[in-house]
Design an enzyme around this catalytic site. Structure first.
Site, mmCIF file in Angstrom:
data_model
loop_
_atom_site.group_PDB
_atom_site.id
_atom_site.type_symbol
_atom_site.label_atom_id
_atom_site.label_comp_id
_atom_site.label_asym_id
_atom_site.label_seq_id
_atom_site.Cartn_x
_atom_site.Cartn_y
_atom_site.Cartn_z
ATOM 1 N N GLY A 123 3.931 -2.677 3.520
ATOM 2 C CA GLY A 123 2.840 -3.592 4.230
ATOM 3 C C GLY A 123 2.404 -3.003 5.398
ATOM 4 O O GLY A 123 2.931 -1.989 5.873
ATOM 5 N N LYS A 136 -1.744 6.863 2.653
ATOM 6 C CA LYS A 136 -2.598 6.294 3.931
ATOM 7 C C LYS A 136 -2.116 7.185 4.959
ATOM 8 O O LYS A 136 -2.789 7.074 6.167
ATOM 9 C CB LYS A 136 -2.157 4.942 4.262
ATOM 10 C CG LYS A 136 -0.625 4.914 4.514
ATOM 11 C CD LYS A 136 -0.355 3.857 5.493
ATOM 12 C CE LYS A 136 1.145 4.388 6.106
ATOM 13 N NZ LYS A 136 2.073 3.574 5.446
#
Lengths: 331, 331
Positions: free
Chosen positions: B139, B194
């Protein structure tokens, strides 16, 4: 539109000045309308705009400056409007020159408050400009970085691919890359909606939410934007392209965004009126929120973030409580 | 996994500490393995981790601390691994206790350097853990904001929905919202990729690119991430959900991200070695870049950003020149 058509910019602010600077890289002559004669005089003498984007060097010999909008409209074929949406109607009311046959590019990121329409729709419905003569210049682009000649990507949207390509050619340079698109409605709605999400980001920041929440908010905002635009103009588009997601991010993450600043003040407890007074201007997203809320109601789009901002700005609801409710609708 | 199964966290860093804090809101007893006995002693006496996330208050009476990984594995059913991927193999080599029947949650955002696998795949292929016993906790979440109890959203992924839901229940609280997902492969790849995009953002910043370009880079990065993950594990997913786009944004826009900082130094002209030396650690994204490049080659994914970072970090190419080339591939 062919390559020999003459291009003018209408507006005297930062974004108008940035567009003039970009065009100056390619064109020998550019029309430029702005209200303020003092500013025109200053530009002619000093080769920069004294009030906005004053670091951008301008070449006075390339500029056909005028404070008469009718002169500029009469003498140019392609008109790039970069006037804040709140003042567009006042300016258009001055028009006696005809817009027939003109190509209108909107570089305005907002809604026309008097009609609740995005600029392209406004020209189409109120000035009978056919849709193929309407274009949009958008992209993740702070004018300040254009002045600094930092690499920026613009999207030029027009149903007439030829017109889009010619405008792209006129505007691109070593620091500007221009992509074309045929989504004039979607790109303009995106440019308008992102200001509402920037207000939301500002409110969240003002209320003390952090970077983790900001990422969730932006991730929900792009999904909401996709649903909204799909309802008003369904076509194949990739919402993650720079004209949509990029534009949302550059504004939503910018601490210099006026919309984000306005939201931040609301989150910190200012009333709408006092925040506007303090900023001595009205953030574009303020009007956009009202219009977007009406449009989403008509189109039954699911837009919890827009709804929340609307309730806070227009129905005097408590930001803290409304954001508490909003957090349960995000994921 | 039922609600009575016992949960332990493995790792002593910031993210491990944040997870312990979150679990403490719901559970009376949590196993916690970490190597450092001094730290364990400090936590027992002072109720906070001296080295990492030291502002987070810990309730010592709820913690079953141990510096013996076999004790923790033997006594707990659900094991949350939050050990930096570079040290995972060293820790797993200490195991004499069996992992049979255990549920393994990965809270590691990286690749196991020795096998080039994401953590879930590593446990599946090298420890015979069935995929339905593997989960991911991910998250957009800086551990520091968990310490501050700022609202954060986590995604708990597991093919076994029951296990995901029970973990979500254990971890959510007034400041943590947990969503469940069945995409264990995609969420873990996103968490790994990411970091590469954060390095790219850092390099761009170090080279002098601005916010306009950063927005374009992130908009291209999410499209690239979608293509990459689709190649390695095709299933229905919305790449704009918080676990993917949100996670990309929180890292890519964070000036505190170690990966972004590492990239920034590379952009400013440091060599990989000197940047690593200066930071006295190796950013997770460094390993991730090598693995992701191999995986994309095998799967023939179109990943210009990963390719660029790979060439700069692993083949000693000039960052400025490689980014010039990259800018022509973005839109």
């Amino acid at each position: 539109m062919d390559e020999h058509q003459k291009i003018a910019v209408l507006g005297g602010g930062s974004w108008a000045t940035a567009i003039v600077k970009m065009l100056m890289e390619n064109l020998d002559s550019i029309g430029w309308y702005m209200r303020n004669e003092q500013t025109i005089k200053h530009i002619k003498e000093n080769e920069h705009n004294p009030k906005y984007l004053s670091s951008a060097e301008l070449q006075a010999e390339k500029l056909d400056l005028s404070s008469d909008i009718n002169y500029t409209v009469n003498n140019y074929d392609i008109l790039i409007f970069a006037i804040p949406s709140a003042f567009l109607t006042i300016e258009l009311n001055k028009l006696s020159a005809s817009l027939d046959g003109k190509t209108i590019f909107s570089a305005i990121k907002g809604i026309v408050p008097e009609t609740g329409l995005i600029v392209g729709e406004h020209f189409n419905q109120h000035f009978n400009i056919p849709l193929e003569n309407i274009g949009v210049i958008t992209g993740p682009c702070h004018a300040e970085e254009v002045a600094m000649e930092r690499l920026s990507y613009l999207t030029i949207a027009c149903i007439d691919e030829n017109k889009a390509e010619n405008m792209a050619k006129a505007i691109q340079s070593w620091y500007i890359k221009a992509t074309i698109s045929d989504d004039i409605i979607g790109t303009e709605y995106a440019a308008m909606l992102k200001n509402i999400y920037a207000i939301a980001a500002g409110i969240a920041h003002g209320l003390g939410y952090g970077d983790n929440f900001q990422a969730v908010l932006m991730s929900n905002a792009i999904r909401e934007m996709k649903r909204f635009i799909k309802k008003v103009h369904k076509m194949k588009r990739n919402i993650n392209n720079s004209a949509y997601l990029g534009d949302l991010l550059v504004t939503g993450y910018s601490t210099f965004s006026r919309n984000r600043m306005f939201g931040n003040m609301i989150g910190k407890g200012y009333t709408v009126r006092s925040a506007q007074h303090e900023m001595s201007m009205i953030a574009e997203g303020y009007y956009a929120t009202n219009s977007a809320y009406k449009i989403k109601e008509e189109n039954k789009a699911n837009t919890p973030i827009i709804d929340t901002v609307y309730k806070i700005l227009y129905t005097n609801k408590n930001p803290k409580k409304e954001f508490m409710k909003l957090t349960n609708k995000l994921d």
